[in-house]
Design a protein around this motif. Structure first.
Motif, PDB file in Angstrom:
ATOM      1  N   GLU A  21       0.872  -1.178   0.000  1.00 29.64           N
ATOM      2  CA  GLU A  21       0.000   0.000   0.000  1.00 29.64           C
ATOM      3  C   GLU A  21       0.908   1.227   0.000  1.00 29.64           C
ATOM      4  N   SER A  22       0.997   1.907  -1.142  1.00 31.24           N
ATOM      5  CA  SER A  22       1.959   3.015  -1.231  1.00 31.24           C
ATOM      6  C   SER A  22       1.548   4.170  -0.307  1.00 31.24           C
ATOM      7  N   ILE A  23       0.280   4.258   0.026  1.00 33.73           N
ATOM      8  CA  ILE A  23      -0.166   5.083   1.159  1.00 33.73           C
ATOM      9  C   ILE A  23      -0.979   4.122   2.035  1.00 33.73           C
ATOM     10  N   PRO A  24      -0.479   3.770   3.221  1.00 38.37           N
ATOM     11  CA  PRO A  24      -1.174   2.760   4.020  1.00 38.37           C
ATOM     12  C   PRO A  24      -2.635   3.143   4.307  1.00 38.37           C
ATOM     13  N   ASN A  25      -3.525   2.169   4.173  1.00 33.30           N
ATOM     14  CA  ASN A  25      -4.964   2.349   4.457  1.00 33.30           C
ATOM     15  C   ASN A  25      -5.627   3.437   3.616  1.00 33.30           C
ATOM     16  N   PHE A  26      -5.097   3.652   2.432  1.00 31.24           N
ATOM     17  CA  PHE A  26      -5.557   4.773   1.610  1.00 31.24           C
ATOM     18  C   PHE A  26      -7.074   4.784   1.416  1.00 31.24           C
ATOM     19  N   HIS A  27      -7.647   3.662   1.001  1.00 34.94           N
ATOM     20  CA  HIS A  27      -9.103   3.603   0.787  1.00 34.94           C
ATOM     21  C   HIS A  27      -9.795   2.734   1.840  1.00 34.94           C
ATOM     22  N   ASN A  28      -9.249   2.725   3.046  1.00 35.60           N
ATOM     23  CA  ASN A  28      -9.853   1.943   4.133  1.00 35.60           C
ATOM     24  C   ASN A  28     -10.802   2.851   4.922  1.00 35.60           C
ATOM     25  N   MET A  29     -12.103   2.546   4.807  1.00 33.03           N
ATOM     26  CA  MET A  29     -13.123   3.426   5.405  1.00 33.03           C
ATOM     27  C   MET A  29     -13.022   3.485   6.926  1.00 33.03           C
ATOM     28  N   GLU A  30     -12.724   2.340   7.533  1.00 33.46           N
ATOM     29  CA  GLU A  30     -12.614   2.327   9.006  1.00 33.46           C
ATOM     30  C   GLU A  30     -11.477   3.248   9.459  1.00 33.46           C
ATOM     31  N   PHE A  31     -10.376   3.198   8.724  1.00 36.60           N
ATOM     32  CA  PHE A  31      -9.220   4.046   9.054  1.00 36.60           C
ATOM     33  C   PHE A  31      -9.559   5.528   8.857  1.00 36.60           C
ATOM     34  N   ARG A  32     -10.270   5.838   7.780  1.00 36.27           N
ATOM     35  CA  ARG A  32     -10.630   7.248   7.529  1.00 36.27           C
ATOM     36  C   ARG A  32     -11.562   7.777   8.615  1.00 36.27           C
ATOM     37  N   LEU A  33     -12.447   6.901   9.114  1.00 40.54           N
ATOM     38  CA  LEU A  33     -13.334   7.337  10.206  1.00 40.54           C
ATOM     39  C   LEU A  33     -12.556   7.509  11.505  1.00 40.54           C
ATOM     40  N   GLN A  34     -11.549   6.677  11.697  1.00 39.39           N
ATOM     41  CA  GLN A  34     -10.690   6.831  12.880  1.00 39.39           C
ATOM     42  C   GLN A  34      -9.965   8.181  12.824  1.00 39.39           C
ATOM     43  N   GLN A  35      -9.489   8.530  11.622  1.00 45.91           N
ATOM     44  CA  GLN A  35      -8.823   9.835  11.471  1.00 45.91           C
ATOM     45  C   GLN A  35      -9.787  10.977  11.773  1.00 45.91           C
ATOM     46  N   LEU A  36     -11.045  10.790  11.344  1.00 49.94           N
ATOM     47  CA  LEU A  36     -12.049  11.813  11.639  1.00 49.94           C
ATOM     48  C   LEU A  36     -12.280  11.913  13.153  1.00 49.94           C
ATOM     49  N   ILE A  43     -22.678  12.046   8.846  1.00 52.15           N
ATOM     50  CA  ILE A  43     -21.603  11.042   8.745  1.00 52.15           C
ATOM     51  C   ILE A  43     -21.886   9.885   9.696  1.00 52.15           C
ATOM     52  N   ASP A  44     -22.266  10.216  10.932  1.00 59.00           N
ATOM     53  CA  ASP A  44     -22.490   9.167  11.936  1.00 59.00           C
ATOM     54  C   ASP A  44     -23.579   8.186  11.528  1.00 59.00           C
TER      55      ASP A  44
END
Ligand code: GN1
Ligand code: MG
Length: 358
Positions: free
Chosen positions: A149-164, A186-187
């Motif tokens: 993954e050249s950018i880790p978790n790039f299209h991982n929805m769970e990860f993007r929500l964690q960042q949020l 979003i929720d």
């Protein structure tokens, strides 16, 4: 610049590199051939702040381009040099050159003649659908974990929500309190939007090699307006096939702009949807019934993901995306959220089109 060029294994004489103003992430230069009929090149400085594992990224590109080249050779395709990107190694046989200044450089043979497009018509959408469908199909026999993954978790929805969630907790720019409606929107969709990750964990859904930036401007067209080559391979990595389908629809099947301030303009362009889906399904012959069924879901998923990413950046005080004015990320968030709502309304129509085409 000549010092850098000199590191690469090119055999012909070339002219002075000229800056090419495309893309926001890497810096690109055209290196014109010294003589007519000899190859020109595209020299790029890779943004290693965004792509931290340059070695892994370049290995990904090498694997993908050689795999496609082999397929084209077996099929005895003409003009292969225009149909897949060709990396030029350094004289030491490496895929990139790290300069004493700490910059990372790579060199491609320039695909020419070729043009790119910023906007689609239903016709170019259909041809682009074929091109991305063919691209995925050519790579479908590679194990998904052959690439990193050249950018880790790039299209991982769970990860993007964690960042949020991290951004909401920190509220670094003090912007959270005015955004309750966005947070609620979003929720209410969190669970549904993490379906793909759950199905993957349960072993019900597989990953494939995806492009992960399926915009029309990442396709090169020939003189007759036919797609010849897929470019911008930095984000090629494992993912769910419907993400690539969805990201194209998010960017192209929208009557408004990605950052449309007038929300009533934001509507799904069903002509573009239909045309791209037709072209895509003609070529993406490897899809399972579940992957086909999830194509409309992929549209919502990528739009939701982009809503979350723009909103996260807004909360963080605009640290990732370049902005043109102070509330730009908020405007982008609202425009993507509206697109998501519009996609939800036409989901049954999208499903009907996919079943008809399958
Ligand atoms: C970024 O820079 P560009 O437009 O190619 C982003 C995409 C987003 C897009 C939103 C590496 O792509 O994932 O969808 O902005 N690329 C990266 O416009 O984060
Ligand atoms: Mg890009």
């Amino acid at each position: 610049m000549n010092e850098i060029l000199n590191q690469f294994a090119i055999w012909n004489e070339v002219q002075e590199p000229q800056p090419l103003r495309i893309g926001f992430i890497n810096d690109s230069f055209i290196v014109p051939a010294g003589r007519v009929g000899e190859p020109s090149y595209c020299l790029q400085r890779i943004n290693h702040h965004i792509f931290k594992d340059v070695e892994g990224l370049m290995r990904n590109i090498e694997i993908v381009t050689s795999h496609i080249r082999e397929k084209l050779l077996i099929a005895r395709e003409p003009n292969i040099e225009r149909k897949v990107l060709q990396l030029i190694p350094t004289k030491q046989g490496k895929l990139f050159y790290k300069s004493p200044a700490g910059d990372y450089w790579r060199l491609y043979v320039l695909v020419e003649p070729a043009t790119s497009q910023e906007k689609v018509t239903p016709l170019s959408a259909e041809l682009t659908g074929e091109a991305f469908g063919r691209f995925q199909c050519q790579l479908a026999d590679l194990p998904f974990d052959a690439l990193c993954e050249s950018i880790p978790n790039f299209h991982n929805m769970e990860f993007r929500l964690q960042q949020l969630d991290d951004a909401l907790a920190a509220d670094a720019a003090g912007r959270k309190s005015a955004c309750a409606d966005i947070i609620a929107a979003i929720d209410s969709r969190r669970d549904a939007m993490c379906l793909a990750e759950r199905l993957f964990r349960e072993g019900k859904l597989q990953k494939h090699i995806n492009h992960c930036d399926t915009k029309v401007n990442n396709v090169l067209f020939d003189e007759e307006g036919k797609p010849i080559c897929i470019v911008d391979l930095d984000t090629v990595m494992p993912g769910f096939v419907f993400s690539d389908f969805g990201d194209f629809m998010r960017t192209a099947a929208n009557k408004g702009a990605e950052d449309e301030p007038i929300l009533d303009i934001v509507r799904v362009d069903m002509d573009v949807f239909k045309a791209y889906a037709r072209g895509y399904l003609r070529e993406a012959t490897f899809l399972t019934p579940l992957e086909k069924e999830l194509l409309p879901y992929g549209c919502r998923l990528l739009t939701y993901m982009q809503t979350v990413r723009f909103f996260t950046d807004y909360l963080n005080g605009d640290t990732y995306y370049k902005i043109a004015y102070p509330e730009h990320n908020l405007v982008r968030t609202r425009a993507q959220l509206r697109l998501l709502e519009e996609q939800e309304k036409v989901e049954p129509q999208m499903q009907a089109i996919i079943s008809r085409l399958s």
